[in-house]
Scaffold this motif. Sequence first.
Motif, PDB file in Angstrom:
ATOM      1  N   ILE A 144      36.927  33.153  24.302  1.00 34.49           N
ATOM      2  CA  ILE A 144      36.617  34.253  25.221  1.00 34.49           C
ATOM      3  C   ILE A 144      37.551  35.439  25.007  1.00 34.49           C
ATOM      4  N   HIS A 145      38.836  35.187  24.775  1.00 38.65           N
ATOM      5  CA  HIS A 145      39.759  36.287  24.484  1.00 38.65           C
ATOM      6  C   HIS A 145      39.344  37.033  23.225  1.00 38.65           C
ATOM      7  N   LEU A 146      39.002  36.270  22.199  1.00 43.24           N
ATOM      8  CA  LEU A 146      38.653  36.864  20.911  1.00 43.24           C
ATOM      9  C   LEU A 146      37.343  37.630  20.972  1.00 43.24           C
ATOM     10  N   VAL A 147      36.357  37.044  21.609  1.00 42.82           N
ATOM     11  CA  VAL A 147      34.999  37.580  21.566  1.00 42.82           C
ATOM     12  C   VAL A 147      34.728  38.604  22.667  1.00 42.82           C
ATOM     13  N   PHE A 148      35.132  38.292  23.891  1.00 42.48           N
ATOM     14  CA  PHE A 148      34.729  39.122  25.029  1.00 42.48           C
ATOM     15  C   PHE A 148      35.837  40.029  25.563  1.00 42.48           C
ATOM     16  N   GLY A 149      37.074  39.727  25.249  1.00 44.22           N
ATOM     17  CA  GLY A 149      38.163  40.561  25.724  1.00 44.22           C
ATOM     18  C   GLY A 149      38.871  39.985  26.939  1.00 44.22           C
ATOM     19  N   GLN A 150      40.060  40.515  27.229  1.00 45.13           N
ATOM     20  CA  GLN A 150      40.897  39.953  28.277  1.00 45.13           C
ATOM     21  C   GLN A 150      40.393  40.239  29.692  1.00 45.13           C
ATOM     22  N   LYS A 151      39.489  41.184  29.848  1.00 45.09           N
ATOM     23  CA  LYS A 151      39.013  41.467  31.204  1.00 45.09           C
ATOM     24  C   LYS A 151      38.171  40.321  31.770  1.00 45.09           C
ATOM     25  N   TRP A 152      37.827  39.342  30.889  1.00 43.86           N
ATOM     26  CA  TRP A 152      37.054  38.183  31.335  1.00 43.86           C
ATOM     27  C   TRP A 152      37.930  36.951  31.521  1.00 43.86           C
ATOM     28  N   ASP A 153      39.244  37.143  31.622  1.00 46.55           N
ATOM     29  CA  ASP A 153      40.170  36.019  31.829  1.00 46.55           C
ATOM     30  C   ASP A 153      39.805  35.203  33.072  1.00 46.55           C
ATOM     31  N   GLY A 154      39.345  35.898  34.101  1.00 44.75           N
ATOM     32  CA  GLY A 154      39.000  35.213  35.344  1.00 44.75           C
ATOM     33  C   GLY A 154      37.854  34.230  35.199  1.00 44.75           C
ATOM     34  N   ALA A 155      37.075  34.366  34.135  1.00 51.32           N
ATOM     35  CA  ALA A 155      35.926  33.476  33.933  1.00 51.32           C
ATOM     36  C   ALA A 155      36.282  32.219  33.152  1.00 51.32           C
ATOM     37  N   ILE A 156      37.438  32.219  32.474  1.00 50.45           N
ATOM     38  CA  ILE A 156      37.784  31.107  31.571  1.00 50.45           C
ATOM     39  C   ILE A 156      37.817  29.749  32.269  1.00 50.45           C
ATOM     40  N   PRO A 157      38.518  29.596  33.399  1.00 47.29           N
ATOM     41  CA  PRO A 157      38.536  28.282  34.062  1.00 47.29           C
ATOM     42  C   PRO A 157      37.137  27.810  34.480  1.00 47.29           C
ATOM     43  N   ILE A 158      36.292  28.764  34.880  1.00 41.84           N
ATOM     44  CA  ILE A 158      34.930  28.404  35.303  1.00 41.84           C
ATOM     45  C   ILE A 158      34.115  27.964  34.090  1.00 41.84           C
ATOM     46  N   VAL A 159      34.290  28.661  32.978  1.00 32.93           N
ATOM     47  CA  VAL A 159      33.582  28.298  31.744  1.00 32.93           C
ATOM     48  C   VAL A 159      33.942  26.879  31.325  1.00 32.93           C
ATOM     49  N   ARG A 160      35.242  26.548  31.367  1.00 36.92           N
ATOM     50  CA  ARG A 160      35.700  25.215  30.966  1.00 36.92           C
ATOM     51  C   ARG A 160      34.946  24.111  31.704  1.00 36.92           C
ATOM     52  N   ILE A 161      34.739  24.342  32.981  1.00 38.19           N
ATOM     53  CA  ILE A 161      34.103  23.311  33.820  1.00 38.19           C
ATOM     54  C   ILE A 161      32.589  23.302  33.647  1.00 38.19           C
ATOM     55  N   LEU A 162      31.981  24.484  33.725  1.00 42.22           N
ATOM     56  CA  LEU A 162      30.523  24.560  33.724  1.00 42.22           C
ATOM     57  C   LEU A 162      29.893  24.217  32.373  1.00 42.22           C
ATOM     58  N   CYS A 163      30.672  24.266  31.303  1.00 42.38           N
ATOM     59  CA  CYS A 163      30.128  23.864  30.001  1.00 42.38           C
ATOM     60  C   CYS A 163      29.576  22.442  30.039  1.00 42.38           C
ATOM     61  N   PHE A 164      30.258  21.573  30.765  1.00 43.69           N
ATOM     62  CA  PHE A 164      29.813  20.180  30.850  1.00 43.69           C
ATOM     63  C   PHE A 164      28.549  20.058  31.706  1.00 43.69           C
TER      64      PHE A 164
END
Length: 474
Positions: A309-329
Amino acid sequence: MSKNRIIKGGFYLTIVNVLSQFLAIVVNIVLARLLLPEDFGLVALTMTYIGFITLFTNMGFGSSIIHEQSTTNKQLSSIYWLNYGLSIFSFIIIISTAKFAANFYDEPKLSAIVYVAALNILINPFYSIQYKLLERDLEFKTISKINLSGILVGSISAIIGAYYGLGVYALVIQPLVSSVVRMMLILVYKRWFPKFYFNIKEIKHMIWYSLKFKASQMSMYFERNIDYLILGKFFTSVILGYYAFAYNIMYTPVKRISYIFSEVLFPSFSSFKNDKIKIINGYFKSVNLVALVSIPAMTILAFNADLIIHLVFGQKWDGAIPIVRILCFAGAIQSISQFGGVIFSSIGKPEVTLYVSIGRTILTVLAIILGVQYGVLWVAYFLVIAKALSYILFLLVLNYYIPFSIRQLFNSLQGPMVSLFSLSTIYVLFYLDYLNVNAWTLLLLMILVALTILYIFHKNTIVGILKVLKDKSK
């Protein structure tokens, strides 16, 4: 219907969806960099609200056309005019209640966005019957060309709009432009036009089937979107934007992979709806194909979310990272369960999908109610549990109508489960510092392990796909 035609249809839809998936990833990356999380949150609310209203005001008769297999021109004309009348009614209801939605969610911008997005409701009826006729006749090559063209032009329009500062409206015009392109192409490829004829008696049985099918769709809608309807009230548009971003990533395998099988399996299963052995065997083969891609892919994304997410979308989406980790499953689970409802529709029992969806919706609502008290991350955790329980519920109901063995289920998920276990083990070793590698090496290692397991368990499938590709290139 010939088996060869079904296989070819699946091939064309697969190729188009691979291209569409790649295009969607590129477009999402560009739009995520050009737009704000708030924009994605507002669009999520808009589409959810419009979808909520059309559940009750727009029936949709496409399922009955496919299930019926043969319909007269008079029946199709009657369905066309009834469908368009309901669409106009839906549009009026939506624009007259848009301000209520804006006040309810305390988002003043919402009503104007709804006005623009609702125009799509008036476009779709122009070509929906023709599109279903193409599906019924298994014209998947034509459908693939049409869908890819619509996605391409719509995506380009969204990027141009975002670049020139349209903001949230760049996301709104994307489906509008896509629908216009699809409409024009469908009317060229399928030269069917309605007569000025309407007789409700001739389509009563089709209306009844559509009502049952629509009821199941309504429940599935709540299952998929009840989170937005509730979370929009409790969280800000920014947090909702993070959640929508993560949910969109989670839902990717459902939209792009499961979609292929829903499109192919419903008309295909309907053509041999009395042969339940064929249907259940076809279902588990499809589960195997979906799972071999979605489960390892979503697992890798979950364990490498920071880097990607840092590489592709940028740091302004940091708040989404923890949610992404969980919802992927949650996305991995839903990808193998989402298209199962086509089985019940194919055997003439779409109402069963309704019953299953009601159970799933109850589980989803409970997950959100429990999670919202503690924050958006807990909503995500409980949703994963709800998706797992929902799949178990579906399998129990499926076994009641079409008995199958645990061995069939195990065989369809054997390779993906080994991949999940292996990737999880690698991540735990990395997290506990037993595996001393950097983030890039971890990502590469996981990809190599997933590909190795994929080859070991699905060698014959891969060889078969490569053979089809080789034959098509000649």
